[in-house]
Structures are given as structure tokens and as C-alpha cells.
Design a protein around this motif. Structure first.
Motif, PDB file in Angstrom:
ATOM      1  N   VAL A 121     -63.525  63.663 -43.890  1.00 43.70           N
ATOM      2  CA  VAL A 121     -62.026  64.320 -44.378  1.00 43.70           C
ATOM      3  C   VAL A 121     -61.402  63.012 -44.702  1.00 43.70           C
ATOM      4  N   VAL A 122     -61.030  62.842 -46.034  1.00 44.82           N
ATOM      5  CA  VAL A 122     -60.309  61.758 -46.260  1.00 44.82           C
ATOM      6  C   VAL A 122     -58.936  62.021 -45.858  1.00 44.82           C
ATOM      7  N   GLY A 123     -58.510  61.073 -44.923  1.00 45.78           N
ATOM      8  CA  GLY A 123     -57.145  61.082 -44.509  1.00 45.78           C
ATOM      9  C   GLY A 123     -56.014  60.860 -45.427  1.00 45.78           C
ATOM     10  N   PRO A 124     -54.720  60.781 -45.180  1.00 43.30           N
ATOM     11  CA  PRO A 124     -53.384  60.764 -45.776  1.00 43.30           C
ATOM     12  C   PRO A 124     -53.428  59.694 -47.010  1.00 43.30           C
ATOM     13  N   LYS A 125     -54.341  58.492 -46.445  1.00 42.14           N
ATOM     14  CA  LYS A 125     -54.611  57.389 -47.250  1.00 42.14           C
ATOM     15  C   LYS A 125     -56.082  57.355 -47.677  1.00 42.14           C
ATOM     16  N   ASP A 126     -56.515  56.865 -48.862  1.00 40.60           N
ATOM     17  CA  ASP A 126     -57.889  56.741 -49.052  1.00 40.60           C
ATOM     18  C   ASP A 126     -58.399  55.739 -48.204  1.00 40.60           C
ATOM     19  N   THR A 127     -57.884  55.121 -47.417  1.00 40.84           N
ATOM     20  CA  THR A 127     -58.752  54.044 -46.673  1.00 40.84           C
ATOM     21  C   THR A 127     -58.977  54.601 -45.471  1.00 40.84           C
ATOM     22  N   ILE A 128     -58.772  55.760 -45.071  1.00 44.47           N
ATOM     23  CA  ILE A 128     -59.029  56.177 -43.643  1.00 44.47           C
ATOM     24  C   ILE A 128     -60.199  57.416 -43.826  1.00 44.47           C
ATOM     25  N   LEU A 129     -60.887  57.541 -43.057  1.00 42.52           N
ATOM     26  CA  LEU A 129     -61.941  58.819 -42.975  1.00 42.52           C
ATOM     27  C   LEU A 129     -61.977  59.334 -41.752  1.00 42.52           C
ATOM     28  N   TYR A 130     -61.543  60.670 -41.483  1.00 42.46           N
ATOM     29  CA  TYR A 130     -61.942  61.564 -40.373  1.00 42.46           C
ATOM     30  C   TYR A 130     -63.400  62.110 -40.392  1.00 42.46           C
ATOM     31  N   VAL A 131     -63.943  62.101 -39.231  1.00 39.22           N
ATOM     32  CA  VAL A 131     -65.348  62.566 -39.057  1.00 39.22           C
ATOM     33  C   VAL A 131     -65.308  63.546 -37.779  1.00 39.22           C
ATOM     34  N   PRO A 156     -61.887  69.866 -27.716  1.00 35.46           N
ATOM     35  CA  PRO A 156     -62.394  70.613 -26.436  1.00 35.46           C
ATOM     36  C   PRO A 156     -63.862  70.566 -26.511  1.00 35.46           C
ATOM     37  N   ARG A 157     -64.571  71.011 -27.626  1.00 36.52           N
ATOM     38  CA  ARG A 157     -65.964  71.071 -27.535  1.00 36.52           C
ATOM     39  C   ARG A 157     -66.534  71.190 -28.927  1.00 36.52           C
ATOM     40  N   GLU A 158     -67.532  70.250 -29.279  1.00 30.60           N
ATOM     41  CA  GLU A 158     -68.114  70.551 -30.625  1.00 30.60           C
ATOM     42  C   GLU A 158     -67.637  70.577 -31.814  1.00 30.60           C
ATOM     43  N   PRO A 159     -66.590  69.442 -32.029  1.00 30.19           N
ATOM     44  CA  PRO A 159     -65.853  69.769 -33.490  1.00 30.19           C
ATOM     45  C   PRO A 159     -67.016  69.958 -34.412  1.00 30.19           C
ATOM     46  N   ILE A 160     -66.995  70.853 -35.448  1.00 32.62           N
ATOM     47  CA  ILE A 160     -67.684  71.054 -36.365  1.00 32.62           C
ATOM     48  C   ILE A 160     -67.327  71.105 -37.998  1.00 32.62           C
ATOM     49  N   ALA A 161     -65.975  71.160 -38.076  1.00 37.83           N
ATOM     50  CA  ALA A 161     -65.478  71.379 -39.173  1.00 37.83           C
ATOM     51  C   ALA A 161     -63.845  70.977 -39.140  1.00 37.83           C
ATOM     52  N   ALA A 162     -63.211  70.138 -40.253  1.00 39.93           N
ATOM     53  CA  ALA A 162     -61.861  69.754 -40.183  1.00 39.93           C
ATOM     54  C   ALA A 162     -61.305  69.921 -41.741  1.00 39.93           C
ATOM     55  N   VAL A 163     -60.116  70.016 -41.723  1.00 43.40           N
ATOM     56  CA  VAL A 163     -59.499  70.111 -43.029  1.00 43.40           C
ATOM     57  C   VAL A 163     -58.067  69.415 -42.721  1.00 43.40           C
ATOM     58  N   LEU A 164     -57.512  68.671 -43.967  1.00 46.53           N
ATOM     59  CA  LEU A 164     -56.290  68.034 -43.804  1.00 46.53           C
ATOM     60  C   LEU A 164     -55.103  68.870 -44.508  1.00 46.53           C
ATOM     61  N   LYS A 169     -50.022  65.306 -42.710  1.00 49.64           N
ATOM     62  CA  LYS A 169     -49.661  64.962 -41.578  1.00 49.64           C
ATOM     63  C   LYS A 169     -50.429  65.592 -40.212  1.00 49.64           C
ATOM     64  N   HIS A 170     -51.204  66.720 -40.500  1.00 49.10           N
ATOM     65  CA  HIS A 170     -51.965  67.143 -39.387  1.00 49.10           C
ATOM     66  C   HIS A 170     -53.565  67.117 -39.992  1.00 49.10           C
ATOM     67  N   LEU A 171     -54.362  67.184 -39.132  1.00 46.05           N
ATOM     68  CA  LEU A 171     -55.799  67.425 -39.068  1.00 46.05           C
ATOM     69  C   LEU A 171     -56.075  68.790 -38.605  1.00 46.05           C
ATOM     70  N   ILE A 217     -63.800  75.839 -42.158  1.00 44.52           N
ATOM     71  CA  ILE A 217     -62.372  75.790 -42.087  1.00 44.52           C
ATOM     72  C   ILE A 217     -62.044  75.418 -43.344  1.00 44.52           C
ATOM     73  N   CYS A 218     -60.813  76.055 -43.985  1.00 42.80           N
ATOM     74  CA  CYS A 218     -60.345  75.510 -45.318  1.00 42.80           C
ATOM     75  C   CYS A 218     -58.952  75.801 -45.231  1.00 42.80           C
ATOM     76  N   ILE A 219     -58.239  75.099 -46.270  1.00 44.88           N
ATOM     77  CA  ILE A 219     -56.744  75.333 -46.607  1.00 44.88           C
ATOM     78  C   ILE A 219     -56.496  75.888 -48.032  1.00 44.88           C
ATOM     79  N   SER A 220     -55.495  76.718 -48.041  1.00 44.19           N
ATOM     80  CA  SER A 220     -55.427  77.257 -49.191  1.00 44.19           C
ATOM     81  C   SER A 220     -54.584  76.334 -50.176  1.00 44.19           C
ATOM     82  N   PRO A 221     -54.876  76.356 -51.476  1.00 42.65           N
ATOM     83  CA  PRO A 221     -54.168  75.189 -52.555  1.00 42.65           C
ATOM     84  C   PRO A 221     -52.617  74.889 -52.227  1.00 42.65           C
TER      85      PRO A 221
END
Length: 386
Positions: A121-131, A156-164, A169-171, A217-221
Motif C-alpha cells: 500500500v502506497v502511503g500518504p506520500k509516494d515515498t513510503i510503502l506499507y507491506v 496481532p496475527r498474520e496481517p494479510i491485506a491493508a488499505v489506506l 492518516k490511517h492504515l 479489505i477495501c475502502i469505498s471511493p
């Protein structure tokens, strides 16, 4: 070779639209196992897990990829930089990697990240990536300029998906399995919420008791809601409802992204038809629909988002919205809650996992048949499994 050829013939003779991943020399690899998928302009980028490559496909041209990039291991997740110039691919190799692929030249720069990386997931800036480092129980924040780790954030246990979140401000991180003992009074997977400024977990959102196997996991537009697919096990009930599949139900949890709290959980099963193994989830670009791939049922759910939220709000006010639901607490046990607001459309292949929406169509990666399934978002269209 023979398997892929037979699949191609079956779909061609049926006269339906299909996509088969074929190499530039015209023959399919032994196994391709398409999994992650994202739209890119008018094309689709697909991660072929056991072929150790990614391909770009033009949906209007059957069969042949327009671009193919070989990787040093199994691709597990995809995302694009905001400027569209770089594709980030998590790769499960001997040492977990993020491969930064230049979209124009296909040149690859690899960054080591840890054990079983997924869902970049690309962070708030294009210079940071969350994995998500699934088996390290860790979210890694990577400085893309210097190619180094900025932070490691325990979850907690086995993060498998993420969304910004929409404001950056939050992942929101989906943990695949519950933490702690499996025979406790409350056993549930959770959503970890990370402050991207401080790079720390600021809240944990528990799902209903028995929730496990969180997959996507996803976030609405509009940034208002987060949606999570998972299984909901009725592990505290006697085993008397097996004929209806009541021991394990399949669910979608809805989270208020602004308030950072769970709104409710709806069941994706019908009374007489299970929706086994909900996997990929996404929203249509206009926010009208939530789309879910059912890996164990060979179909796709298309949910009218506004109608579902309206029904949830009315139930929360004590209004009877179905035979089984007249309160918010009833919804999680109501196999008929989505009646009237959801369509289930079959696909021709097996194992639909990844999901993407492009130009009014929903595409799912059919893992076991090396194919893409296609369904139409338009509720007035006549559907044939493709």
C-alpha cells in the motif's frame, strides 16, 4: 499445457468471452495461478502466482498479454504509485521482496522486506510503502527513495491485506487469524488501525465472535466505509445445523472509516446456497456497488451499496427489515438480509480470488483454471457465466 488448451477450447466452443493467460509464443505455462489483479488505465495487471510473473492484459484482446515481467519469486500483491509510473509487487521468494517495476521500461529494483510479504500500500506520500509481513506478524514501512525499512509495526496475527484511509492518516490492516487460544469465550480476527504519522497501532477493531480467515479489505471511493471479507464460525453452537452450513458462515464486515468502528456484519450466504470462502473485495469506481469474489462457490456477489447501508441504518433504529432482522444485533444471524440488494452471478472458472472493476465489468482471477471470469455490473444485462 493440455489442461490450458482444453480450457481454451471449452470456452471458445461455448461462445462466451474469456481471457486465458498465454505466453508470447502462444502456449500456456504448465500452471499460472492468477491471483492478485488491479486495473491500470484501460488494461488489467495480473499476478500469476506459480508462473512467477506479472502480465498486463487488454480486456478487448482475448488471450495474449501485452506485457510480461518475470519476477524472482511468487507475486503476492500489487499496487501502483500515484503517478502511475511504478508498479510495486510483493514477492514471496527465499527472502521476501518488494519489486519496484518501472512501468515504461519494465526495469526492476528489489527491496528486501521480510517473511511472506503481501498487500503493498502506497502511503500518504509516494515515498513510503506499507507491506504486510504475514508470518512476522508485522507491518513494514519502507522508504522507497533509500530502499530501507523505516518502521516495523507489530499486529496481532498474520496481517494479510491493508488499505489506506482517504485522508491518509490511517492504515486499516486485516489480520488473517485470531490471536490467542482457540477455545476461549471470544475468538475473533481483528482489524488493526495504524496511525501513519506515528507508525503505531492506535486502535484494534474486533469482529464478531468466531470471525476468522480474513482475506481482503477495501475502502469505498468516498472514503466513508471499509469492507472486510471473512468467515464467521459458529463454534459455540452444537453441531445440529450442518445441512444448512450453519457451522461456518461467510461474511462481510462494514467499518465506519471516520469513526473507526464496526457498523455491522452481514452474511453473504443464502438460506439454501452457501457463498463459500469470500476472498477479494472491491468497490466500483462510482461507489454504487461492493463486489466480492467467492473462491469456494465459483461466483461473484454484487451488492447495492446504498441499499445495504440504508437497510443497516433502518435495522439499527429498530425497524423490521426482513423476517429475521428488526435490530442491529439480528443482522449477523440473518441469512436473508441481503435479499433484494445483492446479485450473485456465476463464473465459468474455478477458484475466483482477486477482483477488479474496469469499464463496467467485474473481473476475477480464477486461480485453478488459469483464467479470468467476467461479470457485468449493469443489473439489466443478461448474464452468462464467462
Amino acid at each position: 499445457m493440455r489442461f490450458s488448451f482444453q480450457l481454451h477450447e471449452r470456452l471458445r466452443l461455448a461462445g462466451v468471452f474469456s481471457l486465458l493467460f498465454i505466453t508470447t509464443v502462444g502456449w500456456a505455462a504448465d500452471y499460472l495461478s492468477p491471483e492478485a489483479i488491479i486495473p491500470f488505465g484501460g488494461n488489467l495487471i495480473v499476478a500469476e502466482a506459480t508462473a512467477n510473473r506479472i502480465v498486463s492484459l487488454d480486456p478487448g484482446v482475448e488471450g495474449y498479454p501485452t506485457v510480461q515481467v518475470d519476477l524472482p519469486g511468487r507475486p503476492t500483491g500489487l499496487t501502483l504509485a500515484r503517478d502511475g509510473k511504478t508498479l510495486y509487487v510483493t514477492v514471496d521468494a527465499e527472502t521476501g521482496l518488494v519489486c519496484a517495476v518501472d512501468v515504461e521500461s519494465q526495469a526492476i529494483r528489489s527491496i528486501p522486506v521480510g517473511n511472506r510479504p503481501k498487500s503493498p500500500v502506497v502511503g500518504p506520500k509516494d515515498t513510503i510503502l506499507y507491506v504486510c509481513n504475514q508470518f512476522d506478524n508485522m507491518i513494514v514501512a519502507i522508504d522507497l527513495i533509500e530502499g530501507r525499512t523505516l518502521a516495523q509495526i507489530a499486529v496481532p496475527r498474520e496481517p494479510i491485506a491493508a488499505v489506506l484511509s482517504a485522508d491518509g492518516k490511517h492504515l486499516f490492516v486485516a489480520n488473517h487469524l485470531p490471536a490467542g487460544a482457540s477455545d476461549g469465550s471470544y475468538v475473533s480476527g481483528a482489524i488493526s488501525v495504524i496511525d501513519t504519522t506515528a507508525n503505531r497501532v492506535v486502535k484494534t477493531i474486533d469482529l464478531p465472535n468466531g470471525s476468522t480467515d480474513l482475506m481482503d479489505i477495501c475502502i469505498s471511493p468516498d472514503g466513508a466505509h471499509v469492507y472486510v471479507t471473512h468467515i464467521l464460525a459458529r463454534y459455540q453452537l452444537p453441531t445440529t445445523q450442518l445441512e444448512r452450513g450453519w457451522m461456518n458462515t461467510n461474511a462481510l464486515t462494514i467499518i465506519d472509516a471516520g469513526e473507526i468502528q464496526r457498523i455491522n456484519t452481514v452474511l453473504l450466504d443464502d438460506v439454501d446456497l452457501g457463498a463459500a470462502n469470500p476472498w477479494g473485495v472491491t468497490c466500483s469506481p462510482d461507489g454504487k456497488y461492493i463486489c466480492v469474489a467467492h473462491a469456494g462457490a465459483q461466483d461473484v456477489s454484487i451488492i447495492d451499496r446504498a441499499a445495504m447501508h440504508d437497510k443497516l441504518a433502518r435495522a439499527a433504529k429498530g425497524e423490521r427489515v426482513s423476517d429475521a432482522s428488526s435490530s442491529a444485533e439480528d443482522v449477523v444471524n440473518d441469512l436473508a438480509f441481503l435479499v433484494g440488494v445483492r446479485r450473485r452471478l456465476p463464473v465459468a472458472g474455478n477458484g475466483p480470488r482477486g477482483i477488479a472493476v474496469l469499464n463496467g465489468k467485474v473481473y476475477v482471477t480464477e486461480y485453478f483454471t488459469d483464467s479470468l471470469g467476467v461479470v457485468d455490473l449493469d443489473p439489466e444485462s443478461v448474464h452468462r457465466p464467462t
